[in-house]
Design an enzyme around this catalytic site. Structure first.
Site, PDB file in Angstrom:
ATOM      1  N   PHE A  64       0.889  -1.159   0.018  1.00  0.00           N
ATOM      2  CA  PHE A  64      -0.003   0.115  -0.091  1.00  0.00           C
ATOM      3  C   PHE A  64       0.942   1.197   0.103  1.00  0.00           C
ATOM      4  O   PHE A  64       1.615   1.504   1.006  1.00  0.00           O
ATOM      5  CB  PHE A  64      -0.711  -0.102   1.114  1.00  0.00           C
ATOM      6  CG  PHE A  64      -1.775   1.102   1.279  1.00  0.00           C
ATOM      7  CD1 PHE A  64      -3.177   0.845   0.758  1.00  0.00           C
ATOM      8  CD2 PHE A  64      -1.718   2.159   2.272  1.00  0.00           C
ATOM      9  CE1 PHE A  64      -4.182   1.769   0.692  1.00  0.00           C
ATOM     10  CE2 PHE A  64      -2.667   3.066   2.292  1.00  0.00           C
ATOM     11  CZ  PHE A  64      -4.083   3.095   1.710  1.00  0.00           C
ATOM     12  N   SER A 119       2.138   6.880   1.809  1.00  0.00           N
ATOM     13  CA  SER A 119       3.232   8.138   2.460  1.00  0.00           C
ATOM     14  C   SER A 119       4.003   8.498   1.286  1.00  0.00           C
ATOM     15  O   SER A 119       4.697   7.819   0.616  1.00  0.00           O
ATOM     16  CB  SER A 119       3.577   7.337   3.683  1.00  0.00           C
ATOM     17  OG  SER A 119       2.573   7.085   4.559  1.00  0.00           O
ATOM     18  N   GLU A 120       4.391   9.790   1.573  1.00  0.00           N
ATOM     19  CA  GLU A 120       5.820  10.220   0.833  1.00  0.00           C
ATOM     20  C   GLU A 120       6.674  11.234   1.681  1.00  0.00           C
ATOM     21  O   GLU A 120       6.145  11.087   3.021  1.00  0.00           O
ATOM     22  CB  GLU A 120       5.280  11.393  -0.269  1.00  0.00           C
ATOM     23  CG  GLU A 120       4.061  10.586  -1.313  1.00  0.00           C
ATOM     24  CD  GLU A 120       3.755  11.739  -2.309  1.00  0.00           C
ATOM     25  OE1 GLU A 120       2.881  11.024  -3.074  1.00  0.00           O
ATOM     26  OE2 GLU A 120       4.090  12.856  -2.323  1.00  0.00           O
ATOM     27  N   GLY A 176       2.961  12.451   5.013  1.00  0.00           N
ATOM     28  CA  GLY A 176       2.864  11.199   5.820  1.00  0.00           C
ATOM     29  C   GLY A 176       1.348  11.535   6.502  1.00  0.00           C
ATOM     30  O   GLY A 176       0.463  11.027   5.931  1.00  0.00           O
ATOM     31  N   SER A 177       1.258  11.886   7.552  1.00  0.00           N
ATOM     32  CA  SER A 177       0.022  12.132   7.989  1.00  0.00           C
ATOM     33  C   SER A 177      -0.981  13.279   7.420  1.00  0.00           C
ATOM     34  O   SER A 177      -2.227  12.885   7.342  1.00  0.00           O
ATOM     35  CB  SER A 177       0.172  12.991   9.656  1.00  0.00           C
ATOM     36  OG  SER A 177       0.983  12.093  10.296  1.00  0.00           O
ATOM     37  N   ILE A 237       7.118   2.794   3.185  1.00  0.00           N
ATOM     38  CA  ILE A 237       6.356   1.703   2.386  1.00  0.00           C
ATOM     39  C   ILE A 237       6.429   0.210   2.780  1.00  0.00           C
ATOM     40  O   ILE A 237       7.570  -0.108   2.645  1.00  0.00           O
ATOM     41  CB  ILE A 237       6.089   1.844   0.751  1.00  0.00           C
ATOM     42  CG1 ILE A 237       6.035   3.187   0.223  1.00  0.00           C
ATOM     43  CG2 ILE A 237       4.999   0.942   0.290  1.00  0.00           C
ATOM     44  CD1 ILE A 237       4.716   4.016   0.771  1.00  0.00           C
ATOM     45  N   ARG A 240      -7.898   0.299  10.263  1.00  0.00           N
ATOM     46  CA  ARG A 240      -7.520   0.929  11.560  1.00  0.00           C
ATOM     47  C   ARG A 240      -8.027   0.317  12.931  1.00  0.00           C
ATOM     48  O   ARG A 240      -7.391   0.055  13.713  1.00  0.00           O
ATOM     49  CB  ARG A 240      -8.293   2.493  11.651  1.00  0.00           C
ATOM     50  CG  ARG A 240      -7.171   3.441  10.832  1.00  0.00           C
ATOM     51  CD  ARG A 240      -7.904   4.734  10.388  1.00  0.00           C
ATOM     52  NE  ARG A 240      -6.665   5.648  10.079  1.00  0.00           N
ATOM     53  CZ  ARG A 240      -7.283   7.032   9.557  1.00  0.00           C
ATOM     54  NH1 ARG A 240      -8.030   7.102   9.111  1.00  0.00           N
ATOM     55  NH2 ARG A 240      -5.863   7.247   8.807  1.00  0.00           N
ATOM     56  N   GLY A 267      11.833  -5.759  35.204  1.00  0.00           N
ATOM     57  CA  GLY A 267      13.128  -5.316  35.621  1.00  0.00           C
ATOM     58  C   GLY A 267      14.137  -5.677  34.425  1.00  0.00           C
ATOM     59  O   GLY A 267      13.509  -5.921  33.383  1.00  0.00           O
ATOM     60  N   GLU A 314      -0.744   4.152   9.611  1.00  0.00           N
ATOM     61  CA  GLU A 314      -2.221   4.172   9.280  1.00  0.00           C
ATOM     62  C   GLU A 314      -2.726   5.558   9.890  1.00  0.00           C
ATOM     63  O   GLU A 314      -3.940   5.444  10.452  1.00  0.00           O
ATOM     64  CB  GLU A 314      -2.804   2.985   9.560  1.00  0.00           C
ATOM     65  CG  GLU A 314      -2.298   1.830   8.511  1.00  0.00           C
ATOM     66  CD  GLU A 314      -3.031   0.425   8.726  1.00  0.00           C
ATOM     67  OE1 GLU A 314      -4.242   0.619   8.887  1.00  0.00           O
ATOM     68  OE2 GLU A 314      -2.579  -0.424   8.531  1.00  0.00           O
TER      69      GLU A 314
END
Length: 389
Positions: free
Chosen positions: A115, A118-119, A123-124, A160, A243, A340, A364
């Site tokens: 898919f 994004s670049e 992005g967002s 990607i 999502r 721990g 996503e």
């Protein structure tokens, strides 16, 4: 039993899938090369019929599969999810020829999907993408009247998953400059198209992620997924499905961390008793369980809303992803603290989960984007009018 009421048959299938993931998928995952597509693992997912379920199951069943796999083998979960993310646009919006060519191979694990949204600078803010789909003037000049239009893709994609090793990419490109989200088209681009190259990226969690470079890559109307200039809808409809299931992935990790913490604190000697005898420890574990159950409710409810065609799906999907991924980060972090130093050793379950759990809060749609979606949907919803006091 989860707070959400699941049928006994579904609960039994989840238990079987967790055992299957531990027995058959985890050994293959451990043999894989970090940062590379594990084709042997994909082939086994195909033999088990799990990849085919990407196209035959509803959103709730997809969530249950992802949660169950994540509990026992996060690599298998991620491999399955990336196949679904890359191939769902073909399943939902592709032509009969596109579906026939690619979906059977995705289902049996012989073709790797990706898919590509994004670049480097988008992005967002996915609507700001700049990968250009310019009309192929050379093709148009030689085309017969009524011939199929073509474009040349020029630009870059980044972050990607499965790049640059995928066999085909669902690529989102700008066909109408200056039109924002209304000028984007989705294309199915086979990896062997001339002008398409890529490189791998080394990430915190060793999944196959890379960049793609498009140097005049040719595409035609036969490669369009859905409609020209309507590709943003293809992207958003895919994300609305996946999502909530990202939330399910987070649930599986949170539950694995919680169960490990319960076992550790119940047997660990400390201060004249067991760790679990300390109120501060017991209350932290109770909080981890409380938050995980709350997230589970929201994920299952959002998936059910998708299956029922609920109108407020974008809000529900964003809420589910936001709550579940933020909770998983909280639970895994608390689990590391209660274990721990042993939890920081390479090879420990929690060391693995600590690296895995960070990325879902970003991909996503980052947590901040989910909050923006929720707020937008809330203010857009009709509200009852009330008289001022």
């Amino acid at each position: 039993m989860p707070a959400f009421s699941l049928e006994p048959e579904r609960l039994a299938r989840c238990a079987r899938l967790r055992a299957l993931a531990a027995d058959r998928l985890r050994p293959l995952a451990e043999k894989g090369e970090p940062g590379r597509v594990n084709r042997a693992l994909l082939a086994e997912l195909g033999r088990l019929g799990l990849l085919e379920r990407l196209f035959t199951s509803g959103a709730l069943d997809l969530c249950l599969v992802r949660e169950s796999l994540a509990y026992a083998c996060t690599e298998a979960e991620t491999a399955l999810a990336l196949q679904g993310l890359g191939a769902h646009p073909v399943h939902a919006h592709g032509t009969p020829a596109q579906r026939t060519r690619w979906l059977p191979a995705v289902a049996d694990g012989s073709a790797v999907a990706a898919f590509a949204l994004s670049e480097p600078d988008a992005g967002s803010d996915a609507a700001a993408l700049t990968l250009r789909a310019a009309p192929d003037t050379a093709r148009a000049a030689g085309a017969r009247p009524g011939g199929r239009p073509g474009w040349r893709l020029t630009g870059e994609k980044c972050w990607i998953s499965n790049a640059p090793e995928a066999d085909f990419y669902t690529v989102f490109a700008r066909t109408t400059p200056g039109a924002g989200s209304r000028g984007i088209t989705a294309f199915l681009v086979p990896a062997d198209r001339p002008g398409l190259t890529g490189g791998a990226l080394e990430m915190l969690s060793p999944h196959p992620i890379g960049t793609l470079a498009f140097d005049g890559v040719p595409v035609t109307a036969d490669d369009v997924l859905g409609e020209v200039d309507r590709g943003f809808r293809v992207a958003m409809s895919t994300l609305n499905l996946f999502r909530p299931s990202v939330g399910a992935f987070a649930l599986g990790m949170a539950q694995a961390a919680l169960d490990a913490t319960l076992a550790h604190t119940a047997r660990r000697d400390a201060f004249g008793g067991k760790l679990s005898d300390l109120q501060t420890v017991a209350h932290q574990v109770a909080e981890m369980a409380l938050r995980t159950e709350a997230a589970r409710l929201m994920v299952y409810a959002a998936a059910t809303a998708y299956d029922d065609g609920a109108p407020d799906l974008p809000k529900r999907a964003a809420m589910a992803k936001l709550l579940a991924t933020e909770n998983a980060q909280y639970v895994v972090d608390k689990a590391v603290q209660l274990h721990g130093a042993r939890a920081l050793r390479r090879g420990h379950l929690l060391e693995h989960l600590y690296r895995e759990v960070r990325a879902p809060r970003i991909y996503e749609g980052a947590s901040e984007v989910q909050r923006a979606i929720i707020a937008k949907e809330l203010y857009a919803a009709p509200r009852p009018t009330t008289e001022a006091p």
